[in-house]
Structures are given as C-alpha cells and as structure tokens.
Motif scaffolding. Structure first.
Motif, PDB file in Angstrom:
ATOM      1  N   GLU A 171     -10.523 -10.840  10.513  1.00  0.00           N
ATOM      2  CA  GLU A 171      -8.854 -10.675  11.447  1.00  0.00           C
ATOM      3  C   GLU A 171      -9.736 -10.660  12.882  1.00  0.00           C
ATOM      4  N   GLY A 172     -10.972 -11.555  12.406  1.00  0.00           N
ATOM      5  CA  GLY A 172     -11.996 -11.958  14.003  1.00  0.00           C
ATOM      6  C   GLY A 172     -11.411 -13.670  14.423  1.00  0.00           C
ATOM      7  N   ARG A 173     -10.939 -14.391  12.800  1.00  0.00           N
ATOM      8  CA  ARG A 173     -11.266 -15.760  13.432  1.00  0.00           C
ATOM      9  C   ARG A 173      -9.475 -15.755  13.491  1.00  0.00           C
ATOM     10  N   HIS A 174      -8.597 -15.091  12.984  1.00  0.00           N
ATOM     11  CA  HIS A 174      -7.482 -15.375  12.713  1.00  0.00           C
ATOM     12  C   HIS A 174      -6.530 -13.593  13.355  1.00  0.00           C
ATOM     13  N   PHE A 175      -5.819 -13.150  13.694  1.00  0.00           N
ATOM     14  CA  PHE A 175      -5.547 -12.215  13.915  1.00  0.00           C
ATOM     15  C   PHE A 175      -4.101 -12.069  13.758  1.00  0.00           C
ATOM     16  N   PHE A 176      -3.522 -11.984  12.499  1.00  0.00           N
ATOM     17  CA  PHE A 176      -2.328 -11.248  11.554  1.00  0.00           C
ATOM     18  C   PHE A 176      -1.849 -10.565  12.429  1.00  0.00           C
ATOM     19  N   GLY A 177      -1.750  -9.635  12.432  1.00  0.00           N
ATOM     20  CA  GLY A 177      -1.024  -7.443  13.097  1.00  0.00           C
ATOM     21  C   GLY A 177      -0.446  -7.224  11.792  1.00  0.00           C
ATOM     22  N   LYS A 178       0.059  -6.026  12.580  1.00  0.00           N
ATOM     23  CA  LYS A 178       0.268  -5.062  12.109  1.00  0.00           C
ATOM     24  C   LYS A 178       0.838  -4.889  10.308  1.00  0.00           C
ATOM     25  N   GLU A 179       2.604  -5.732  10.392  1.00  0.00           N
ATOM     26  CA  GLU A 179       3.219  -6.030  10.074  1.00  0.00           C
ATOM     27  C   GLU A 179       2.463  -7.014   8.252  1.00  0.00           C
ATOM     28  N   THR A 180       1.803  -7.992   8.684  1.00  0.00           N
ATOM     29  CA  THR A 180       0.947  -8.477   7.667  1.00  0.00           C
ATOM     30  C   THR A 180      -0.562  -7.303   7.084  1.00  0.00           C
ATOM     31  N   HIS A 183       1.903  -5.267   4.588  1.00  0.00           N
ATOM     32  CA  HIS A 183       2.239  -6.158   3.878  1.00  0.00           C
ATOM     33  C   HIS A 183       1.386  -6.533   3.047  1.00  0.00           C
ATOM     34  N   VAL A 184       0.405  -6.366   2.961  1.00  0.00           N
ATOM     35  CA  VAL A 184      -1.313  -6.708   2.117  1.00  0.00           C
ATOM     36  C   VAL A 184      -0.825  -5.686   1.703  1.00  0.00           C
ATOM     37  N   LEU A 185      -1.151  -4.775   1.922  1.00  0.00           N
ATOM     38  CA  LEU A 185      -1.475  -3.048   1.529  1.00  0.00           C
ATOM     39  C   LEU A 185      -0.707  -3.103   0.174  1.00  0.00           C
ATOM     40  N   ASP A 186       0.775  -3.531   0.693  1.00  0.00           N
ATOM     41  CA  ASP A 186       1.581  -3.325  -0.670  1.00  0.00           C
ATOM     42  C   ASP A 186       1.726  -3.703  -1.922  1.00  0.00           C
ATOM     43  N   PHE A 537       7.335 -14.690  -0.942  1.00  0.00           N
ATOM     44  CA  PHE A 537       6.410 -15.176  -0.884  1.00  0.00           C
ATOM     45  C   PHE A 537       6.136 -16.567  -1.242  1.00  0.00           C
ATOM     46  N   ASP A 538       4.776 -16.696  -0.516  1.00  0.00           N
ATOM     47  CA  ASP A 538       4.405 -18.674  -0.943  1.00  0.00           C
ATOM     48  C   ASP A 538       3.125 -18.010  -1.748  1.00  0.00           C
ATOM     49  N   TYR A 539       3.542 -18.843  -3.169  1.00  0.00           N
ATOM     50  CA  TYR A 539       2.300 -18.698  -3.898  1.00  0.00           C
ATOM     51  C   TYR A 539       1.649 -19.734  -5.289  1.00  0.00           C
ATOM     52  N   GLY A 540       0.659 -19.833  -5.414  1.00  0.00           N
ATOM     53  CA  GLY A 540       0.273 -20.554  -6.428  1.00  0.00           C
ATOM     54  C   GLY A 540       1.115 -21.069  -7.584  1.00  0.00           C
ATOM     55  N   LYS A 541       1.683 -21.710  -7.750  1.00  0.00           N
ATOM     56  CA  LYS A 541       2.215 -21.592  -8.918  1.00  0.00           C
ATOM     57  C   LYS A 541       1.833 -22.720 -10.072  1.00  0.00           C
ATOM     58  N   HIS A 542       0.352 -22.489  -9.724  1.00  0.00           N
ATOM     59  CA  HIS A 542       0.096 -23.748 -10.740  1.00  0.00           C
ATOM     60  C   HIS A 542       0.294 -23.345 -12.155  1.00  0.00           C
ATOM     61  N   ILE A 543      -0.277 -21.902 -12.429  1.00  0.00           N
ATOM     62  CA  ILE A 543       0.281 -21.424 -14.098  1.00  0.00           C
ATOM     63  C   ILE A 543       0.942 -20.863 -14.433  1.00  0.00           C
TER      64      ILE A 543
END
Ligand code: ACM
Length: 545
Positions: A171-180, A183-186, A537-543
């Motif tokens: 989060e040094g280069r990009h600050f996402f904030g609490k909600e994101t 979401h990652v923790l979920d 969610f956005d996600y890699g659909k390739h597989i």
C-alpha cells in the motif's frame, strides 16, 4: 439429478482409487488432506440446533454464530445455538488435533465437526460453505434449490501443510483503503489463508499513523503524482495519498482476527524509506538536503542513515507503536533493495564500519537489526516479537540473530541458505508468486510490474520446499503470494490479478504436495467463477470454461 450423477461419479472414481478426480466434483479449494465422498446429503431446516462447546472468550460459539449469520444471509435458514444435547450440527473438542486441523463428517443425519481450537472449527465451516452452492460463499441470497439447501455427505480429515499461508499487499505505492483491505481479507479467508502481510511504507508513501512522529503521515503519506514515473512516463502532478489512523488499524486487525488471519505489518527499513526521509530528513545521510516522497518507480539510493542514533531510536519507537497495534508475534522490517552508496559517503557510517569491524557496508544493516532485536528482547515476554526481513539480509552479518527470512529473489537458494543457518523461512518467490505480474499474454491485460507472465498454471506448479532435506524442512514455515502496486491505478487491477492465482498459492500452502495436480485444481476452481460473478469481481478468465 445432476448432483446425484456427480456423486455417483465421485463414488465410482474414489472406488477406483482416483480420489483426486472424484473430489474435483466437490470443488473444494484448497483440496483437503483427505476426502471421502459419502452417499446422500444433509438438508438444512429452520431452527436446527448447533451445539458448540465452551472455550475461553466464547470463541467457538462466535465461530458458530458467524457461520449461522452467513448461512442465514445467503439461504434464509435460521439456526439456533445450544451448549449441549443433540443437534443437527455438533462440534466436539479434540485436543489431539493440530491447531488448524479439523474433522468434518456430513451425513443425512447431521454435521459433526471436531477440532482442537477455534481456527479448526472455522476452517470446517469454510469447507461446509464450499460444499454448498457458491452463493453461500459469496454471501448472496438465492432461492433454495428444488431439494432445499443441502450439504453432500462426505468425510473429511484436514490440516494445512504449512502454518504460514500468506498474502502481501503493497500500500506504499498505491493506497487502497479500509474497504478494499477487508475485501482482500474475505477472499483470503475463503481460501484458508491466514497471514496478511501489510506492506505499509515505501519510498512513495508512508501509510500508518505513528503518534510520536506525526510528520510521517502529514508529509510522508502524500506525493505529487498519482502515477509513478518510469522510463517514458512522467509524473502527472496530481496530489495523491492517504494513510490508516491507529483506529483504522485496530478495526482491520479485529476484522482479520474474526477470520483467523493475523496481520504482519511491514515497515521497510533502511531502504525503501524515502517517504519517511521527506518527513524527517535528519534520519538520512544528507540531513541538509531536501528529500521528497518519491515520484518514481525503482530502487532509491536515498536510504536511512543506520549509523545515526536518531534513526535507531526512530526505529525502536515505531516498533513500540506497532507492538501496541498488532497482537501477532511477528513484525517485518523490510531489508530489501537497500543500496549502500549513501553509507559509504557518510562520515557517521564510515566510523561505524570501523567500530564494528564490518567486512562490507551491508554489515551495517545487520548491526542495525541487531539493535532492534535487542530492543524487542528487552521487553516483557508478552510484548516480544520475531523480526522478519527480505532475503537480502543474508548478505549481512546476521549470526545469532532471531530473524525469519522471507525469500523472494533466488528464493529457493536463499531459503536453503537461511535454513542452513538455522533461520526460519517463508517462500515468496518473485517468479511465480509475485501475482501482480501479468497472468496471460492477452494484450488487454492490465500492466503489471516487469514483463512477467505468471499463468495460474505456472503459479500452481511451483513446488514449495521441493527436494529440501528433512533436517532443514522444519525451518520452512510457509508460503506467500506478494502483490506490488507500482502500476496499480485502479483497485480493479488487484482483483483481476489476484484471482484465481491466490487460490493456487493457497493450495500450495494447505494441501500435501503429493495430492496436488493442476488438472484437479483446474476442475475444482471452476465453481468459483460463480462466486466471482455473483460478487462482480474482476478476475482472470483464462482457465474458466
Ligand atoms: C522485493 O520484491 N523488493 C521484496
């Protein structure tokens, strides 16, 4: 009808000894250590009882209540809690099991779970959710299927391969904030990941409030470009930044702990430290010069002056505030990519070099960490912490230091070196576990760091601790995916690049190596597309087919 066919197939395959293929039908990720599909299914009904044993802090009951709340949200089924007696769901303590292990037996008569600790029960319930339609994992309400809300009969004995199953967010280069972050923790908790490594400081931004040094966030959290200059790209002049207050941190730590995730904060020192120097130039090797929160990508030569008593005191003070905020017993102190040029030209550093009989300027870094370690060791036991550093620290004099090494560059070799020196190691190999790198050759894919192309298959096929001798193996405490954010502009990049590769890393951390095959993973992960779609969610659909 479809379900019956799937189950007959599962039974047939497991009878033929093809259990991995059979369990694919169950779509469990990570794959448990042992799964035996049964026949029939358990049907949820309103007012069924969940019998949970007592435990300090009522923590098993809280796990049950959370599961009941999630189930109600997605299915409408309401459960009741009970302390004893007969129930549709019965939890039993079994002190013989490992801390995160569980046994789960589902039959038409009910659900039986045993575990030694709350974490084991939590993971059993996560598995129960994955055994149901994916709207339950997604937490989205749906109409009941024709036969009602059911869980297929199954017998699972499960425990993770590694105690450390991590994900790092820069989060040094990009600050996402609490909600994101929540979401990652979920997402992490669905895949049974249990360590969130929070990279909170960088040349390009300092993201955590430190009461004793307010300028870190007044000055160090803000920069004059949203995008980071690199090669042909120039700063865009937009003011950009943000930080977490100490109250935010407490809120997120509590949120993570409810999901059995411990947070490991990283304060990167002595390199990647320029944002702090913009706030406190006296900690640098050139206090009279102006220092700015960096607007570029890359490795800055403007590093902390490790020979300065002020800088050592600063590091100790920051660690003291971290200890108050983060209950987990590890703190990451960085240590990567720290050029020594500024030290070589600084009189204080030259004097320290002579005083400690250094062999290279990198030894100044080991000396600095030794002082931090002594500081921690001098505290009451409950406040002591283990320090983690990136594997560059192996190039310094670390003899006798209690340091856990996070291996990223030349990871397998570095890990062997660290383990050979008696240090614990966490494997986070740049290739293929830096999942900010592209996951396909699709030209529309978001730009990632470097020119990587780590397909989900490449990520999956990395074998942690492959060929490591049995004496060194106990030092391999886990695996971790890392996500760097130099190129992240929109938070959607994070979701897209994380999914489904985070699941591949989670399985390496959880499932015994001999049970892992990419083909089986590829079949089991298909069901998660429904979860991702339901949540948008956005996600890699390739597989995904
Ligand atoms: C790192 O990738 N610099 C740890």
């Amino acid at each position: 009808m479809r379900k019956i066919l799937v189950f007959s197939l599962a039974l047939l395959l497991s009878a033929c000894g093809l259990q991995a293929a059979g369990t694919a039908a169950l779509s469990l990720v990570p794959l448990p250590a042992s799964v035996e599909a049964g026949s029939g299914e358990f049907v949820w009904k309103n007012k069924q009882k969940v019998v949970c044993p007592g435990y300090p802090g009522d923590s098993i009951r809280k796990v049950c209540e959370r599961f009941a709340a999630d189930l109600q949200q997605s299915t409408g089924v309401e459960l009741r809690m009970a302390k004893k007696g007969r129930g549709a769901v019965v939890l039993t303590l079994d002190a013989e099991l490992a801390p995160e292990a569980y046994r789960l037996d589902v039959s038409k008569d009910g659900i039986r779970i045993s575990a030694a600790r709350p974490a084991g029960f939590f993971y059993a319930f996560q598995t129960v959710k994955q055994l149901m339609p994916r709207n339950v994992v997604a937490g989205k309400r749906a109409d009941a299927p024709a036969g009602g809300w059911t869980v297929p009969a199954v017998s699972i004995v499960d425990e993770p391969r590694f105690g450390w199953r991590g994900f790092m967010l820069d989060e040094g280069r990009h600050f996402f904030g609490k909600e994101t972050v929540k979401h990652v923790l979920d997402i992490m908790s669905t895949y049974k990941l249990n360590r969130f490594h929070w990279h909170l400081t960088e040349d390009q931004g300092w993201r955590i409030e430190v009461k004793k040094y307010p300028r870190l966030t007044e000055v160090g959290a803000w920069r004059n470009s949203r995008i980071l200059a690199w090669k042909g790209t120039q700063p865009d002049g937009q003011r950009y930044g943000g930080f977490y207050t100490q109250d935010d941190i407490r809120e997120i730590v509590a949120y993570a702990r409810e999901r059995f995730i411990e947070i490991v904060p990283e304060i990167d020192m002595p390199g990647h430290f320029q944002a702090a120097l913009a706030a406190y130039p006296e900690l640098s090797c050139t206090p009279d010069q102006k220092h700015e929160v960096w607007l570029r990508q890359g490795v800055s030569g403007d590093v902390m002056n490790v020979a300065s008593p002020k800088a050592v005191q600063f590091a100790k003070d920051v660690i003291d505030e971290l200890i108050e905020l983060f209950p987990f017993n590890y703190i990451h102190i960085g240590g990567d990519e720290c050029p020594t040029r500024a030290w070589e030209q600084n009189a204080e550093c030259q004097a320290l070099y002579a005083e400690i009989g250094a062999k290279t300027y990198r030894d100044l870094q080991g000396h600095f960490y030794r002082q931090l370690e002594q500081h921690i060791q001098s505290k009451p036991v409950a406040e002591q912490r283990h320090l983690i550093a990136w594997n560059e620290i192996l190039g310094s004099n670390t003899d006798g230091l209690d340091l856990t090494v996070m291996a990223w560059v030349g990871a397998d070799k570095a890990a062997q070196t660290a383990a050979g020196r008696g240090m614990d190691v966490i494997l986070s190999p740049q290739i293929p576990y830096y999942i900010n790198r592209k996951q396909s050759k699709d030209p529309s894919e978001p730009l990632s760091q470097g020119y990587g192309n780590e397909t989900v298959e490449a990520v999956y096929n990395y074998k942690p601790a492959n060929g490591v001798s049995p004496e060194l193996l106990p030092h391999y405490i886990g695996v971790q995916a890392n996500f760097w954010t130099e190129y992240v502009i929109e938070p959607e990049f994070l979701e897209y690049l994380m999914l489904p590769r985070l699941a591949a890393v989670a399985e390496a951390g959880w499932t015994p190596q001999e049970r892992r095959t990419y083909d089986s993973f590829k079949q089991r992960i298909q069901a998660d597309a429904e979860w991702y779609e339901l949540c948008g969610f956005d996600y890699g659909k390739h597989i995904f087919k």
